[in-house]
Design a protein around this motif. Structure first.
Motif, PDB file in Angstrom:
ATOM      1  N   THR A 266      -0.657   3.183  -4.537  1.00 35.28           N
ATOM      2  CA  THR A 266      -1.136   2.008  -3.808  1.00 35.28           C
ATOM      3  C   THR A 266      -2.192   2.385  -2.762  1.00 35.28           C
ATOM      4  OG1 THR A 266       0.762   2.104  -2.298  1.00 35.28           O
ATOM      5  CG2 THR A 266       0.948   0.648  -4.221  1.00 35.28           C
TER       6      THR A 266
ATOM      7  N   GLU B 238      -6.012   1.014  -2.777  1.00 34.48           N
ATOM      8  CA  GLU B 238      -6.530   0.311  -1.604  1.00 34.48           C
ATOM      9  C   GLU B 238      -7.771   0.999  -1.045  1.00 34.48           C
ATOM     10  OE1 GLU B 238      -3.399  -0.174   1.248  1.00 34.48           O
ATOM     11  OE2 GLU B 238      -2.365  -1.674   0.020  1.00 34.48           O
TER      12      GLU B 238
ATOM     13  N   THR C  75     -11.581  -0.359  -0.232  1.00 33.03           N
ATOM     14  CA  THR C  75     -12.214  -0.165   1.076  1.00 33.03           C
ATOM     15  C   THR C  75     -13.543   0.566   0.923  1.00 33.03           C
ATOM     16  OG1 THR C  75     -10.057  -0.122   2.175  1.00 33.03           O
ATOM     17  CG2 THR C  75     -11.911   0.852   3.369  1.00 33.03           C
TER      18      THR C  75
ATOM     19  N   ASP D 195      -8.471  -7.705   3.263  1.00 33.41           N
ATOM     20  CA  ASP D 195      -7.012  -7.671   3.436  1.00 33.41           C
ATOM     21  C   ASP D 195      -6.317  -8.549   2.398  1.00 33.41           C
ATOM     22  OD1 ASP D 195      -7.119  -5.893   5.564  1.00 33.41           O
ATOM     23  OD2 ASP D 195      -7.240  -7.493   7.065  1.00 33.41           O
TER      24      ASP D 195
ATOM     25  N   LYS E  62      -6.401  -6.684  -0.892  1.00 34.82           N
ATOM     26  CA  LYS E  62      -5.407  -5.607  -0.909  1.00 34.82           C
ATOM     27  C   LYS E  62      -3.997  -6.162  -1.113  1.00 34.82           C
ATOM     28  CE  LYS E  62      -7.839  -2.198   1.914  1.00 34.82           C
ATOM     29  NZ  LYS E  62      -7.806  -1.425   3.168  1.00 34.82           N
TER      30      LYS E  62
END
Length: 197
Positions: free
Chosen positions: A91, A95, A99, A181, A184
């Protein structure tokens, strides 16, 4: 012997200058808007020097793309390696990919111009060499550990990779800072669906 070492160092400095300026120009203006004359002028070298290292603009672009893909892969690996738990590694790596690709320079070269300039097949092969192999390894490990339901790995790799690339492109056009966010969080739910009960 010493003279040979100096020439090799100068050649490498020239190559690095071309890569640095190519990256700056391709990411700032896009591949189509950048000419060879602009690249060599910015790097402070001749066209002959460029052709000594690269077959042309597309070959330089490919080298810039490869550098960016490796940079993103290192960031993903570092984020994953910061965790001991294999699930947290997966994860965190996914993520970090999202980013990293919010950087406009990375988006333009890696996700927009990359497939257009090199063609889908060559771009996909480079993408697989840079990151898909690591994703496949992580998923295989989680399947072997029975954390993910046993299933063929290749379809999962392509689905997750495609979803993350598409999300990165969407984020590139987003003006809401909360969208990263939210993306994600959606990714976490998508990944969670792979877990065994």
């Amino acid at each position: 012997m010493r003279q040979h070492g100096i020439r090799a160092q100068q050649r490498e400095q020239t190559r690095q200058a071309l890569l640095r300026e190519g990256r700056r120009l391709f990411s700032g203006s896009g591949y189509g808007a950048v000419g060879l004359a602009e690249i060599v002028q910015a790097a402070g070298v001749t066209k002959g020097a460029l052709y000594h290292h690269f077959t042309g603009k597309a070959d330089l672009f490919r080298a810039v793309l490869e550098e960016l893909q490796q940079e993103v892969a290192r960031r993903v690996a570092a984020a994953a390696d910061a965790h001991d738990d294999p699930w947290a590694q997966l994860t965190a790596g996914c993520e970090e990919f999202l980013t990293a690709t919010t950087d406009p320079d990375i988006q333009r070269v890696m996700l927009v111009d990359g497939p257009a300039v090199l063609g889908w097949s060559q771009w996909r092969a480079m993408d697989e060499a840079a990151s898909a192999r690591h994703l496949a390894d992580a998923l295989s490990f989680l399947i072997d550990a029975r954390i993910i339901t046993p299933q063929p790995v290749a379809p999962m790799v392509h689905l997750l990779s495609g979803a993350m690339n598409e999300a990165a492109l969407w984020l590139a056009s987003s003006s809401d800072p909360k969208d990263l966010d939210h993306t994600k969080a959606a990714l976490a739910q998508l990944l969670q669906a792979l877990r065994t009960a």
